[in-house]
Design an enzyme around this catalytic site. Sequence first.
Site, PDB file in Angstrom:
ATOM      1  N   GLY A   1       4.625   0.670   8.350  1.00 29.78           N
ATOM      2  CA  GLY A   1       4.568   1.715   7.326  1.00 29.78           C
ATOM      3  C   GLY A   1       5.864   2.435   7.033  1.00 29.78           C
ATOM      4  O   GLY A   1       5.832   3.596   6.605  1.00 29.78           O
TER       5      GLY A   1
ATOM      6  N   ASN B   1       7.958   1.849   4.550  1.00 28.13           N
ATOM      7  CA  ASN B   1       8.003   2.131   3.105  1.00 28.13           C
ATOM      8  C   ASN B   1       7.043   3.256   2.748  1.00 28.13           C
ATOM      9  O   ASN B   1       7.364   4.132   1.942  1.00 28.13           O
ATOM     10  CB  ASN B   1       7.671   0.871   2.306  1.00 28.13           C
TER      11      ASN B   1
ATOM     12  N   ARG C   1     -14.393 -11.466   0.601  1.00 32.59           N
ATOM     13  CA  ARG C   1     -13.216 -10.760   0.089  1.00 32.59           C
ATOM     14  C   ARG C   1     -13.602  -9.793  -1.020  1.00 32.59           C
ATOM     15  O   ARG C   1     -13.100  -8.678  -1.100  1.00 32.59           O
ATOM     16  CB  ARG C   1     -12.185 -11.774  -0.427  1.00 32.59           C
TER      17      ARG C   1
ATOM     18  N   ARG D   1      -2.403  -8.839   2.966  1.00 30.86           N
ATOM     19  CA  ARG D   1      -3.654  -9.513   2.620  1.00 30.86           C
ATOM     20  C   ARG D   1      -3.579  -9.852   1.139  1.00 30.86           C
ATOM     21  O   ARG D   1      -3.278  -8.982   0.325  1.00 30.86           O
ATOM     22  CB  ARG D   1      -4.808  -8.553   2.891  1.00 30.86           C
TER      23      ARG D   1
ATOM     24  N   LEU E   1      -4.805 -10.257  -2.467  1.00 32.72           N
ATOM     25  CA  LEU E   1      -5.845  -9.552  -3.214  1.00 32.72           C
ATOM     26  C   LEU E   1      -6.383 -10.456  -4.314  1.00 32.72           C
ATOM     27  O   LEU E   1      -5.617 -11.158  -4.987  1.00 32.72           O
ATOM     28  CB  LEU E   1      -5.270  -8.271  -3.809  1.00 32.72           C
TER      29      LEU E   1
ATOM     30  N   ASN F   1       3.890  -3.667  -5.895  1.00 27.50           N
ATOM     31  CA  ASN F   1       4.184  -4.217  -4.576  1.00 27.50           C
ATOM     32  C   ASN F   1       5.692  -4.191  -4.379  1.00 27.50           C
ATOM     33  O   ASN F   1       6.452  -4.190  -5.343  1.00 27.50           O
ATOM     34  CB  ASN F   1       3.677  -5.666  -4.513  1.00 27.50           C
TER      35      ASN F   1
ATOM     36  N   HIS G   1       8.560  -6.521  -2.329  1.00 29.74           N
ATOM     37  CA  HIS G   1       8.728  -7.793  -1.611  1.00 29.74           C
ATOM     38  C   HIS G   1      10.181  -7.903  -1.162  1.00 29.74           C
ATOM     39  O   HIS G   1      11.088  -7.580  -1.936  1.00 29.74           O
ATOM     40  CB  HIS G   1       8.350  -8.961  -2.525  1.00 29.74           C
TER      41      HIS G   1
ATOM     42  N   GLU H   1      14.985  -1.447   0.165  1.00 27.55           N
ATOM     43  CA  GLU H   1      13.581  -1.184  -0.189  1.00 27.55           C
ATOM     44  C   GLU H   1      13.336   0.320  -0.253  1.00 27.55           C
ATOM     45  O   GLU H   1      12.655   0.829  -1.150  1.00 27.55           O
ATOM     46  CB  GLU H   1      12.638  -1.814   0.841  1.00 27.55           C
TER      47      GLU H   1
HETATM   48  C1  GRF Z   1       8.547  -4.781   3.867  1.00 25.97           C
HETATM   49  O1  GRF Z   1       9.649  -5.604   4.124  1.00 25.97           O
HETATM   50  C2  GRF Z   1       7.949  -5.097   2.537  1.00 25.97           C
HETATM   51  O2  GRF Z   1       8.889  -5.545   1.599  1.00 25.97           O
HETATM   52  C3  GRF Z   1       6.992  -6.213   2.851  1.00 25.97           C
HETATM   53  O3  GRF Z   1       6.466  -5.890   4.103  1.00 25.97           O
HETATM   54  C4  GRF Z   1       7.392  -5.072   4.807  1.00 25.97           C
HETATM   55  C5  GRF Z   1       6.650  -3.838   5.198  1.00 25.97           C
HETATM   56  O4  GRF Z   1       7.426  -3.004   6.021  1.00 25.97           O
HETATM   57  N1  GRF Z   1       6.002  -6.372   1.812  1.00 25.97           N
HETATM   58  P1  GRF Z   1       6.933  -1.514   6.293  1.00 25.97           P
HETATM   59  O5  GRF Z   1       5.534  -1.617   6.883  1.00 25.97           O
HETATM   60  O6  GRF Z   1       6.951  -0.791   5.006  1.00 25.97           O
HETATM   61  O7  GRF Z   1       7.915  -0.967   7.281  1.00 25.97           O
END
Ligand code: GRF
Length: 213
Positions: free
Chosen positions: A6, A8, A59, A85, A87, A101, A103, A168
């Site tokens: 978590g 982000n 699902r 997961r 979706l 999202n 990535h 990010e």
């Molecule tokens: C991040 O690298 C994000 O880009 C990817 O999963 C990772 C999650 O990291 N989708 P965090 O849980 O936010 O630390």
Amino acid sequence: MISGRGSNMENLIRASYKPDSDIDIVLVISNYKNAPGLKIAQELGVETQIIEHGKFESRNAFELQLTSVLENARTEFVCLAGFMRMLGTNFVNHWHNRLVNIHPSVLPAFKGLNTHERVIEAGAHYSGCTVHFVRPNMDEGPIILQAITPVRSEDSAIELSNRVLKLEHECYPLALNWIAKGQISIARGTVRLTESDTHNITEPPDQSSKKRI
Ligand code: GRF
């Protein structure tokens, strides 16, 4: 929505508390009960819910519950932040253009898991991150914001992932605030950022006008 550490999510919550933010993080959902991010969200004063996919018979049933909980919280917008997961189309279409999202690659390159290992293995000279609207196909959808970093010859996957994670943490709150301020439009699958005078705002916006995420 999270599944793990978590970082982000934490970064978005902290960003939402800044005076010039137009976002209000109203709920964090994890599909794993032991996700470390849950405790972080609680410590930062955000409501959490655990909705374990394994407890549903399909699902679709799991995703209907996600939408029900999100709508009960009057959520306007959903962020995936390490939600591990896939979706389904029903959920993705229900939240069309209200689901984003992040990535850890420069999409459309290197969709999927183990991104940094594959970037290094491929000998790519650059990597980075992408914030994008979610569409039914994995890691596809209109791109809102990307940032890049060089891949160094001596990089391990962990070193590269640490540098990408810093990007990010810059990109996700920036992209969300653009959305919340109404500066994003999508035409023919492409995102446009419109001009705005919101940079001149000196007073914190009224809490009631914030986007519920
Ligand atoms: C991040 O690298 C994000 O880009 C990817 O999963 C990772 C999650 O990291 N989708 P965090 O849980 O936010 O630390």
